[in-house]
Design an enzyme around this catalytic site. Structure first.
Site, PDB file in Angstrom:
ATOM      1  N   LYS A   1      -7.598   1.860  -4.091  1.00  0.00           N
ATOM      2  CA  LYS A   1      -8.171   2.272  -2.819  1.00  0.00           C
ATOM      3  C   LYS A   1      -8.556   3.745  -2.934  1.00  0.00           C
ATOM      4  O   LYS A   1      -7.868   4.628  -2.440  1.00  0.00           O
ATOM      5  CB  LYS A   1      -7.183   2.060  -1.668  1.00  0.00           C
ATOM      6  CG  LYS A   1      -7.790   2.341  -0.296  1.00  0.00           C
ATOM      7  CD  LYS A   1      -6.878   1.917   0.846  1.00  0.00           C
ATOM      8  CE  LYS A   1      -7.528   2.256   2.186  1.00  0.00           C
ATOM      9  NZ  LYS A   1      -6.731   1.795   3.344  1.00  0.00           N
TER      10      LYS A   1
ATOM     11  N   TYR B   1      -1.771  10.036   8.759  1.00  0.00           N
ATOM     12  CA  TYR B   1      -1.880   8.597   8.993  1.00  0.00           C
ATOM     13  C   TYR B   1      -0.588   8.043   9.571  1.00  0.00           C
ATOM     14  O   TYR B   1       0.479   8.355   9.103  1.00  0.00           O
ATOM     15  CB  TYR B   1      -2.194   7.899   7.672  1.00  0.00           C
ATOM     16  CG  TYR B   1      -2.832   6.543   7.849  1.00  0.00           C
ATOM     17  CD1 TYR B   1      -2.122   5.396   7.545  1.00  0.00           C
ATOM     18  CD2 TYR B   1      -4.143   6.420   8.297  1.00  0.00           C
ATOM     19  CE1 TYR B   1      -2.705   4.143   7.695  1.00  0.00           C
ATOM     20  CE2 TYR B   1      -4.720   5.167   8.435  1.00  0.00           C
ATOM     21  CZ  TYR B   1      -3.994   4.040   8.133  1.00  0.00           C
ATOM     22  OH  TYR B   1      -4.582   2.804   8.281  1.00  0.00           O
TER      23      TYR B   1
ATOM     24  N   LYS C   1       0.846  -1.198   0.000  1.00  0.00           N
ATOM     25  CA  LYS C   1       0.000   0.000   0.000  1.00  0.00           C
ATOM     26  C   LYS C   1       0.880   1.247   0.000  1.00  0.00           C
ATOM     27  O   LYS C   1       1.897   1.302   0.701  1.00  0.00           O
ATOM     28  CB  LYS C   1      -0.901   0.008   1.226  1.00  0.00           C
ATOM     29  CG  LYS C   1      -1.690   1.310   1.400  1.00  0.00           C
ATOM     30  CD  LYS C   1      -2.108   1.515   2.832  1.00  0.00           C
ATOM     31  CE  LYS C   1      -2.422   2.978   3.081  1.00  0.00           C
ATOM     32  NZ  LYS C   1      -2.853   3.234   4.452  1.00  0.00           N
TER      33      LYS C   1
END
Length: 396
Positions: free
Chosen positions: A265, A396, A183
């Site tokens: 995503k 994040y 990711k």
């Protein structure tokens, strides 16, 4: 647009032609010379992992299942732990992550779990490797590979995502450790433009990361998150998203990325978090599916939506609305807070609450499994699950 796997003998295309939608130029006989013994032409080396990449992507994009995003950095994980009064120590992070990966029956609803690097190499409190616990539940381990956001010089206070340096050897090591997908999260801010520079930087970075990941056996999750921050309406989000995804797929093709071996995503198309005009789940579904149909090739196996600060229930309702009719892709979820919020608060750091916390996680996982199948009703949801989780300027 064809996938990169179908572009192995195609001439290089000038971007201006692709954008204008003009017919592709065919090389003329006068400029293309063929060796009578060995035919010439532009060839692209296919990853030796091509078949495995396609198989992994299809496994993750399996009916009724989605992704548990538990790849928060140690600093972000510390903020989560602080919210329940726990210190940010490796032991506490290990205890919480053990709770998540060892929830009984989680693999019925979860097909992949994105891990932070510490977690990929970490064992549970019982001494089993986290990756082994996941694979025993038929959950594919994944890994966050980006190195975070930094200011983008020359932009309107926007960001770019770092981490390409050394990505190839890191990806090879992650594969050896058991990871099978990756990711990379970059962001686009609507209140700050977005500038042409920021959009192109985001798209190019994602494409390079995707190519490097596939070359090392990892299915790349392509994630250009369009942040919820702002007062803009849903139409503005839609226009920005179309622009971003057009750039992303242009550069993915230029980098010879195998479309059948990636997952996306994206953000759902919603109004800005501070917009007074809220959208219904049906409106979100209509705008988001329209975006996908206009920009995403059907060769892509899975669209795994991020929740982006929506409440647990809101994220599930919106996903359910998008699955009321067949789609060319597997439309599912890759949620972090929208799966973990109630679970974390239920646990509270107390060993005696582990089972109740795991049950809370399974409730959310099952709800989103039903939403992926278009069968979620929203009945019996707690008030906690309905609370929004938007954080302005979220890191994040």
């Amino acid at each position: 647009m064809a996938s990169a796997s179908l572009l192995k003998t195609s001439p290089v295309v000038d971007k201006s032609e692709w954008v204008r939608g003009q017919p592709l130029r065919q090389p003329s006989v006068s400029v293309v010379r063929c060796n009578p013994v060995a035919p010439s032409g532009l060839t692209v080396r296919a990853s030796s992992y091509a078949d495995e990449l396609v198989k992994t992507a299809k496994t993750i994009a399996s009916p009724g299942r989605g992704i548990l995003a538990m790849d928060e950095s140690n600093a972000t994980c510390g903020k989560r732990l602080a919210s329940i009064g726990l210190e940010n120590t490796e032991a506490n992070r290990q205890a919480y992550r053990t709770l998540l990966v060892s929830a009984p029956g989680l693999g019925q609803y979860i097909s992949g779990a994105i891990l932070f690097e510490e977690t990929l190499y970490q064992s549970t409190v019982d001494g089993k490797k986290m990756v082994d616990v996941l694979t025993e539940q038929n959950i594919v381990p994944g890994i966050k590979v980006d190195k975070g956001l930094v200011p983008l010089a020359g932009s309107n206070n926007e960001s770019w995502c770092q981490g390409l340096d050394g990505l190839a050897p890191r990806s090879a090591a992650y594969y050896q450790q058991g990871a099978r997908f990756a990711k990379w999260r970059t962001v686009v801010s609507i209140p700050n433009g977005p500038s042409e520079l920021a959009v192109k930087e985001a798209a190019w970075g994602l494409a390079r990361y995707a190519a490097i990941s596939q070359d090392n056996g990892l299915v790349p999750i392509v994630e250009p998150e369009i942040l919820l921050d702002g007062e803009h309406g849903i139409d503005r989000t839609f226009e920005v998203a179309k622009k971003v995804w057009a750039e992303v797929f242009f550069y993915l093709a230029q980098n010879n990325v195998l479309f059948e071996g990636i997952l996306l995503k994206p953000s759902m198309v919603t109004p800005g978090a501070e917009c007074k005009d809220r959208a219904t789940p049906q409106q979100v579904a209509d705008y988001t599916l329209s975006l996908l149909r206009q920009r995403i090739p059907p060769a892509v196996p899975g669209i795994m939506f991020l929740s982006g600060g929506q409440s647990e229930v809101e994220a599930t309702l919106n996903l359910n609305a998008m699955n009321q009719a067949p789609n060319p892709w597997h439309v599912s979820f890759s949620y972090a807070r929208a799966l973990q919020n109630t679970c974390l608060k239920t646990w509270g750091g107390l060993p005696e609450n582990v089972k109740a916390a795991q049950d809370a996680l399974l409730v959310r996982a099952k709800a989103n499994s039903l939403a992926q199948l278009g069968k979620y009703t929203g009945e019996g949801e707690s008030e906690e699950a309905k609370q929004g989780m938007f954080v302005k300027g979220y890191v994040y």
